[in-house]
Design an enzyme around this catalytic site. Structure first.
Site, PDB file in Angstrom:
ATOM      1  N   GLU A 392       0.806  -1.020  -0.183  1.00 22.00           N
ATOM      2  CA  GLU A 392       0.551  -0.114   0.180  1.00 22.00           C
ATOM      3  C   GLU A 392       1.184   0.936  -0.063  1.00 22.00           C
ATOM      4  OE1 GLU A 392      -2.943  -0.214  -0.839  1.00 22.00           O
ATOM      5  OE2 GLU A 392      -3.716  -2.316  -0.365  1.00 22.00           O
ATOM      6  N   HIS A 395       1.854   1.932  -3.175  1.00 22.73           N
ATOM      7  CA  HIS A 395       1.093   2.948  -4.061  1.00 22.73           C
ATOM      8  C   HIS A 395       0.649   4.640  -3.391  1.00 22.73           C
ATOM      9  CE1 HIS A 395      -1.066  -0.496  -6.023  1.00 22.73           C
ATOM     10  NE2 HIS A 395      -1.686  -1.240  -5.135  1.00 22.73           N
ATOM     11  N   HIS A 398       3.789   5.908  -4.866  1.00 23.40           N
ATOM     12  CA  HIS A 398       3.770   6.393  -6.472  1.00 23.40           C
ATOM     13  C   HIS A 398       2.299   7.349  -6.216  1.00 23.40           C
ATOM     14  CE1 HIS A 398       1.922   4.631 -10.907  1.00 23.40           C
ATOM     15  NE2 HIS A 398       2.576   5.860 -10.860  1.00 23.40           N
TER      16      HIS A 398
END
Length: 600
Positions: A392, A395, A398
């Site tokens: 997570e 993510h 990112h």
């Protein structure tokens, strides 16, 4: 002496140190209400642009206003859904989430004329707009609109297709009702000789049993049940293929596969290369099956043995603080800048850590542009939760890098790219844990965990992708697709993929009947390409160091400002070639070699 069972804390009892900081989105409810009213009022202003979207100045002003409104809509909605997910039983945030969703629908209607109106311009005018310096910030948006134009129909035809929309959901809805509501499995006998209920949820648990008879009984009961319904489920899957063909022909695509890849601008060669590269690598999977057979000490390896434990459960108790530090240590190869952002995220209220009464299950990363990302966890002190944290945060970072580099319009990355950063983090963490492990049992446990990710995420999803390609190609060629055809195609693929050391039980021919992803056609290949790209990135980072890290960070900063294939290519992963899958397979082969050495 009796002990009181441990109960989940209420949300009000959770320490602020363990909660995300939603005041970074809106200071309080009043601030949210003010923005809601302001945004609602702004929707009326879109009408001022209707009929005027033929020149650069009006289009620029419209896009700029659209971005301003969309950003506020995103922040309003994210605030409500995060509050709702931290305590789903709270009626205030149930109502607020519905209010936020309703505003999104109203906004969609208010903006719905923009794309069709711009697309009514001829190609020469669109090209002039794309080249106009005053619209430079919106060049990619206009290029995308022009690319889609060939497949947008007349107003009347589009209205007709919209009306067909509900009908088109029928195959998926029928399968969903049959599979989730009506289908019942028989009871089976567990390892203690007790009659127990077999359900979708308990099936994998039975396949993970150390008792081969329990695994076999569960396997045969599941596929025996689907076999009794093969005509009905076969009809629903065939109807879904026919629906896809209808849309492909209506929108003037050469095939369903090309239609499904068009949105991400992914060439068919990427899909074909994945399947071909996996065929080339099947001997490695066959080697893993041979090793699995040896480690299990069985004369015959069956399809129901694929989830059976290879080593005794290795107990890894990992507190959240330990998991956090291990993730930081494992991601050292990504360099000082990445680690600084990661460490700040742990201190700045990005993460909601533990389970509480009413909290949504699972884990995700979410957020709105202009504010740091948010991560929901339900941390347990185990290895899986540590990998979930790494995943997570992949993510989240990112999104952080994309948001801080790209404009609002270009920051959102595609689903094709979404799993790359999260899986790269997992690969780097796994490499770190394997290098650090001294206990052979721990090492074997980790290697098995990782090898099975390759088997399920790359090989299995590619086999699904190949099955989808075959059944669509046959239907497009005018051939029949009976339940017997579906079973025969599926069985042959299993024989091909699993190799000579596997007894491919005839029951597996019905597995196609229980895969819901087949109703979201040509989607599963993204799991395999994402995992392969991530494995390629992590290998380059570990092998090359700084230059590869620089390329990887440029990928994280690219958002959705270009086509996904181009973004990956610039960062050193060319998904139009076979190389990323080959690199991933070399990692898989190295894992098997280590497992073989440990088992000697």
């Amino acid at each position: 002496m009796s002990t009181t069972p441990k109960t989940l804390p209420k949300r009000s009892e959770v320490s602020p140190d363990h909660q995300w900081k939603l005041t970074d989105l809106f200071a309080d409810q009043e601030a949210w209400d003010d923005t809601y009213e302001e945004t609602k009022a702004q929707l009326k202003k879109f009408e001022e642009f209707r009929g005027k979207l033929s020149d650069a100045s009006n289009i620029g002003a419209c896009f700029k206003f659209e971005d301003e409104v969309s950003l506020k809509l995103e922040q309003l909605y994210v605030y409500t859904h995060l509050y709702h997910d931290q305590d789903t039983a709270n009626p205030t945030y149930q109502a607020l989430t519905q209010k936020g969703r309703k505003l999104l629908v109203d906004a969609g209607e208010a903006m719905s004329f923009i794309t069709p109106e711009i697309l009514s311009l001829d190609d020469a005018e669109l090209d002039r707009l794309i080249d106009d310096e005053s619209l430079k910030a919106y060049r990619f948006t206009l290029q995308e609109m022009k690319r889609e134009k060939a497949h947008v129909l007349s107003g009347a035809e589009e209205a007709l297709l919209a009306q067909v929309g509900n009908l088109s959901q029928a195959p998926q809805n029928i399968f969903g009702m049959l599979n989730n509501a009506d289908l019942k499995f028989p009871n089976i006998e567990d390892e203690h000789g007790s009659e127990v209920e077999l359900t979708h949820g308990s099936y994998i648990q039975f396949l993970e049993s150390a008792n081969a008879d329990v695994r076999r009984r569960a396997f045969q009961a599941v596929y025996g049940t689907y076999a009794k319904l093969k005509n009905t489920i076969g009809a629903s899957l065939t109807a879904n293929v026919n629906k896809n063909m209808f849309y492909a022909r209506a929108r003037k695509y050469p095939s369903v596969l090309e239609m499904k890849l068009y949105g991400d601008n992914v060439p068919v060669s990427v899909y074909d290369n994945l399947v071909d590269s996996i065929h080339e690598s099947l001997p490695i999977l066959h080697r893993y099956m041979r090793l699995r057979k040896k480690l299990m000490g069985v004369d015959e390896l069956h399809m129901y043995d694929l989830f059976a434990p290879l080593v005794d459960e290795f107990k890894m108790d990992i507190t959240y603080d330990e998991a956090k530090q291990t993730v930081i240590d494992g991601l050292q190869p990504l360099g000082a800048d990445y680690l600084q952002v990661l460490e700040n995220s742990f201190k700045e209220g990005w993460i909601d850590i533990y389970e509480n009464e009413g909290k949504r299950t699972g884990a995700y990363s979410s957020g709105a542009y202009g504010v740091h990302p948010y991560v929901l966890l339900n941390h347990k002190d185990n290895l899986n939760s540590m990998f979930t944290l790494a995943h997570e945060m992949g993510h989240a970072l990112h999104s952080y890098y994309s948001d801080n580099t790209q404009t609002y319009r270009d920051a959102q990355y595609t689903i094709f790219l979404a799993e790359v950063a999260s899986t790269t983090n997992e690969a780097l963490l796994m490499d770190y844990l394997l290098k650090k492990a001294t206990d052979p049992k721990e090492k074997m446990y980790l290697l098995t965990y990782y090898a099975d990710q390759f088997r399920t995420t790359v090989f299995r999803q590619t086999m699904f992708a190949e099955f989808e390609k075959i059944i669509h190609a046959r239907t497009e060629a005018g051939e029949s697709l009976t339940p017997q055809d579906l079973s025969s195609i599926y069985y042959d693929l299993n024989v091909q993929y699993h190799g000579p050391d596997m007894v491919v039980d005839r029951d597996i021919e019905m597995e196609w009947a229980r895969i819901p992803h087949f109703y979201n056609s040509f989607y599963v290949y993204k799991y395999a390409t994402g995992f392969s790209a991530a494995t390629s990135f992590s290998k380059q980072i570990l092998d090359e160091g700084a230059p590869a890290v620089e390329r990887y960070l440029s990928f994280l900063k690219s958002g959705g400002g270009d086509y996904s294939i181009n973004i990956l290519q610039k960062a050193g992963v060319d998904m139009s070639s076979r190389e990323p899958v080959r690199e991933a397979m070399s990692v898989f082969e190295a894992l098997i070699e280590q497992m073989e050495q440990l088992s000697e």
